[in-house]
Design an enzyme around this catalytic site. Structure first.
Site, PDB file in Angstrom:
ATOM      1  N   LYS A   1       8.608   4.703  -9.970  1.00  0.00           N
ATOM      2  CA  LYS A   1       8.992   3.642  -9.034  1.00  0.00           C
ATOM      3  C   LYS A   1      10.525   3.636  -9.000  1.00  0.00           C
ATOM      4  CE  LYS A   1       9.317  -0.237 -12.257  1.00  0.00           C
ATOM      5  NZ  LYS A   1       8.940  -1.599 -12.560  1.00  0.00           N
TER       6      LYS A   1
ATOM      7  N   CYS B   1       2.220   2.144 -18.170  1.00  0.00           N
ATOM      8  CA  CYS B   1       1.339   1.034 -18.551  1.00  0.00           C
ATOM      9  C   CYS B   1       0.037   0.919 -17.769  1.00  0.00           C
ATOM     10  CB  CYS B   1       2.104  -0.285 -18.416  1.00  0.00           C
ATOM     11  SG  CYS B   1       3.435  -0.412 -19.608  1.00  0.00           S
TER      12      CYS B   1
ATOM     13  N   ARG C   1       6.767   9.017 -16.349  1.00  0.00           N
ATOM     14  CA  ARG C   1       5.420   9.032 -16.932  1.00  0.00           C
ATOM     15  C   ARG C   1       4.388   8.697 -15.860  1.00  0.00           C
ATOM     16  NH1 ARG C   1       5.777   4.959 -21.699  1.00  0.00           N
ATOM     17  NH2 ARG C   1       7.314   4.068 -20.289  1.00  0.00           N
TER      18      ARG C   1
ATOM     19  N   ALA D   1       0.845  -1.197   0.000  1.00  0.00           N
ATOM     20  CA  ALA D   1       0.000   0.000   0.000  1.00  0.00           C
ATOM     21  C   ALA D   1       0.876   1.240   0.000  1.00  0.00           C
ATOM     22  CB  ALA D   1      -0.891  -0.016   1.226  1.00  0.00           C
TER      23      ALA D   1
HETATM   24  C1  UDX Z   1       3.936  -3.002 -15.485  1.00  0.00           C
HETATM   25  C2  UDX Z   1       3.703  -4.527 -15.429  1.00  0.00           C
HETATM   26  O1  UDX Z   1       4.177  -5.040 -14.191  1.00  0.00           O
HETATM   27  C3  UDX Z   1       4.413  -5.198 -16.584  1.00  0.00           C
HETATM   28  O2  UDX Z   1       4.157  -6.588 -16.563  1.00  0.00           O
HETATM   29  C4  UDX Z   1       3.905  -4.590 -17.869  1.00  0.00           C
HETATM   30  O3  UDX Z   1       4.581  -5.157 -18.957  1.00  0.00           O
HETATM   31  C5  UDX Z   1       4.112  -3.088 -17.873  1.00  0.00           C
HETATM   32  O4  UDX Z   1       3.483  -2.517 -16.728  1.00  0.00           O
HETATM   33  P1  UDX Z   1       5.950  -1.365 -14.833  1.00  0.00           P
HETATM   34  O5  UDX Z   1       5.114  -0.240 -15.370  1.00  0.00           O
HETATM   35  O6  UDX Z   1       7.394  -1.430 -15.169  1.00  0.00           O
HETATM   36  O7  UDX Z   1       5.328  -2.771 -15.302  1.00  0.00           O
HETATM   37  O8  UDX Z   1       5.837  -1.266 -13.262  1.00  0.00           O
HETATM   38  P2  UDX Z   1       5.419  -2.222 -12.058  1.00  0.00           P
HETATM   39  O9  UDX Z   1       6.623  -2.781 -11.429  1.00  0.00           O
HETATM   40  O10 UDX Z   1       4.348  -3.128 -12.444  1.00  0.00           O
HETATM   41  O11 UDX Z   1       4.834  -1.113 -11.062  1.00  0.00           O
HETATM   42  C6  UDX Z   1       3.733  -0.295 -11.451  1.00  0.00           C
HETATM   43  C7  UDX Z   1       3.393   0.704 -10.385  1.00  0.00           C
HETATM   44  O12 UDX Z   1       2.744   0.066  -9.293  1.00  0.00           O
HETATM   45  C8  UDX Z   1       4.559   1.478  -9.789  1.00  0.00           C
HETATM   46  O13 UDX Z   1       4.192   2.853  -9.710  1.00  0.00           O
HETATM   47  C9  UDX Z   1       4.726   0.896  -8.412  1.00  0.00           C
HETATM   48  O14 UDX Z   1       5.246   1.816  -7.491  1.00  0.00           O
HETATM   49  C10 UDX Z   1       3.292   0.520  -8.069  1.00  0.00           C
HETATM   50  N1  UDX Z   1       3.162  -0.573  -7.090  1.00  0.00           N
HETATM   51  C11 UDX Z   1       3.645  -1.811  -7.379  1.00  0.00           C
HETATM   52  C12 UDX Z   1       2.519  -0.336  -5.884  1.00  0.00           C
HETATM   53  O15 UDX Z   1       2.055   0.788  -5.619  1.00  0.00           O
HETATM   54  N2  UDX Z   1       2.392  -1.364  -4.991  1.00  0.00           N
HETATM   55  C13 UDX Z   1       2.865  -2.610  -5.245  1.00  0.00           C
HETATM   56  O16 UDX Z   1       2.695  -3.490  -4.397  1.00  0.00           O
HETATM   57  C14 UDX Z   1       3.517  -2.849  -6.477  1.00  0.00           C
END
Ligand code: UDX
Length: 439
Positions: A327, A264, A334, A256
């Site tokens: 992240k 994406c 973006r 959280a």
């Molecule tokens: C995502 C998908 O995971 C990937 O499979 C797809 O191909 C592209 O989109 P990505 O955008 O690189 O990948 O980021 P990801 O690691 O999935 O994190 C997405 C967002 O969720 C980040 O902002 C991260 O901080 C947030 N997040 C992730 C949370 O807030 N809590 C979590 O528990 C996990």
């Protein structure tokens, strides 16, 4: 095999370098001549751990080169991966397919022999069938120029690893020949025991959007529960740990905090809803509207919590923002929740100083109004509130006692629930989190 990779954004640059790394002869293609020149010199256009090493290695081995010519790609390769972006349309929920359509229209007229066009971009279901018909219509080779769909699941920060050792390979195909070609391309990856699923075009397209919709839902679920935790004095992180031990649920994507951003998840769930609407089944995805709203609500909640910590108003306050990337381990800003929060707080009258270990260059271009500094401690000098918004490892190593000596008021909001807040409190800080109790 001879492969062209069209589009050298995130997906394309990684895919081109990885395909060369596993032994194929690869031509990377993009309309942006500057980007092509930089890649040809061994420079990745963005920060991605491990990418530059394999890029340089592939260029050195002669397995990889770059061009701006689709005609050259058509003459060179037997398989053409399309990796261009499908961003959200301005002012609408659907995806902008103009880039992918331009590639098909530009490439197909040069396809004079047997080959396979392989879509990797994330697209609304039904696009692949439409593009397959377009290729067959425009290509001099006719039906000998086939089309398959092979969605990509890579995560930024782990993109090389995810491409070379993926969880699964999914291919949407309409012929046995396409299957043979794809198995040959991924032979070394399949040897690792990687699951390989063949299906039709619409299922392959939907696997990708459904996966991202599920991940987004999982994050918004825990963020919704975190509001209840806040109201009840419970700790959402311990709750998530406990849920995660149930193997049916799993701990990943249950952290959280400030919620999801990036190139994406948000745009994919919006495009998924828009496409479902077009198909007359919009009601089935109604819950994704909630998922989206819960997610954007986290940003507003962080601004409110920061304002409380600042004494009820940002006027005349200095706010330090730790993190600008969407992240950690990426320089991508973006749809960054961190930058969004920083921008809103600036608009409400605070002086906002932002630090990020990698993303400052991109952040400055996206949000030139904010002040950017090179060191975390500089961002915190004379701050009234410190906001931890992207969980870079280095922020976990900050000594709260040392930092307390540079700020004006020791107030901290941990928007990612990873800092040892008990230690910060012991060092004199007033602390807040988004759903995490003080640990
Ligand atoms: C995502 C998908 O995971 C990937 O499979 C797809 O191909 C592209 O989109 P990505 O955008 O690189 O990948 O980021 P990801 O690691 O999935 O994190 C997405 C967002 O969720 C980040 O902002 C991260 O901080 C947030 N997040 C992730 C949370 O807030 N809590 C979590 O528990 C996990």
């Amino acid at each position: 095999m001879r492969i062209s990779v069209i589009g050298t954004g995130y997906l394309g640059a990684v895919h081109a370098a990885c395909m060369a790394d596993i032994g194929h002869e690869v031509l990377g293609v993009d309309t942006d001549a500057q980007k092509i020149a930089a890649l040809q010199d061994g420079h990745a256009p963005f920060f991605e751990p491990g990418l530059e090493e394999i890029l340089v290695r592939a260029l050195g081995s002669g397995k990889l080169r770059f061009s701006t010519s689709l005609q050259e790609a058509a003459g060179f390769a037997d398989a053409h991966f399309i990796c261009v972006g499908t961003p959200q349309l301005p002012g609408a929920a659907g995806a902008d397919l103009s880039h992918i359509e331009a590639v098909v229209d530009g490439l197909a007229p040069y396809l004079t022999r047997d080959c396979l066009v392989i879509g990797k971009s994330t697209v609304p279901v039904g696009t692949a069938a439409r593009l397959a018909a377009r290729v067959a219509e425009l290509a001099p080779a006719g039906a000998a120029a086939g089309l398959a769909w092979n969605p990509e699941f890579l995560r930024e920060g782990f993109a090389v690893e995810d491409t070379l050792r993926p969880d699964r390979i999914v291919v949407g195909i309409t012929s046995q020949t396409a299957d043979v070609t794809l198995r040959a391309i991924y032979a070394s990856v399949l040897e690792l025991g990687t699951p390989y699923l063949t299906t039709d075009l619409p299922t392959a397209e939907l696997v990708k959007v459904a996966a991202n919709a599920f991940l987004a839902t999982k994050i918004s679920f825990i963020n919704a529960v975190s509001n209840v935790c806040d109201a009840a004095g419970a700790d959402v992180m311990t709750l998530a740990d406990a849920l995660g031990h149930d193997t049916r649920i799993g701990r990943r994507f249950l952290s959280a905090g400030l919620g999801f951003g990036g190139g994406c998840l948000s745009k994919d769930i919006r495009a998924f809803m828009a496409r479902a609407d077009e198909l007359g089944v919009g009601d089935s995805l109604q819950f994704l509207r909630e998922v989206d709203q819960i997610n954007t609500g986290r940003r507003a909640l962080a601004v409110e919590a920061a304002r409380d910590l600042a004494g009820g108003s940002f006027a005349g306050r200095n706010v330090a923002v730790l993190g600008a990337a969407f992240k950690p381990d990426t320089d991508d800003v973006r749809d960054s929740p961190a930058l969004d929060v920083a921008r809103t707080i600036r608009a409400q009258g605070a002086v906002v100083r932002v630090h990020d270990p990698r993303a400052t260059y991109n952040a400055r271009r996206a949000c030139p109004d904010l002040d950017y500094v090179e060191e975390a401690v500089k961002a915190c000098e004379a701050a009234d509130v410190v906001l931890h918004l992207t969980e870079w490892r280095e922020y976990r190593e900050i000594d709260p006692a040392e930092l307390a000596s540079v700020v004006r008021t020791p107030c901290l909001l941990d928007g990612r629930n990873v800092l040892p807040l008990g230690e910060w409190q012991a060092a004199g800080w007033t602390v807040r989190s988004l759903g995490g109790a003080i640990r």
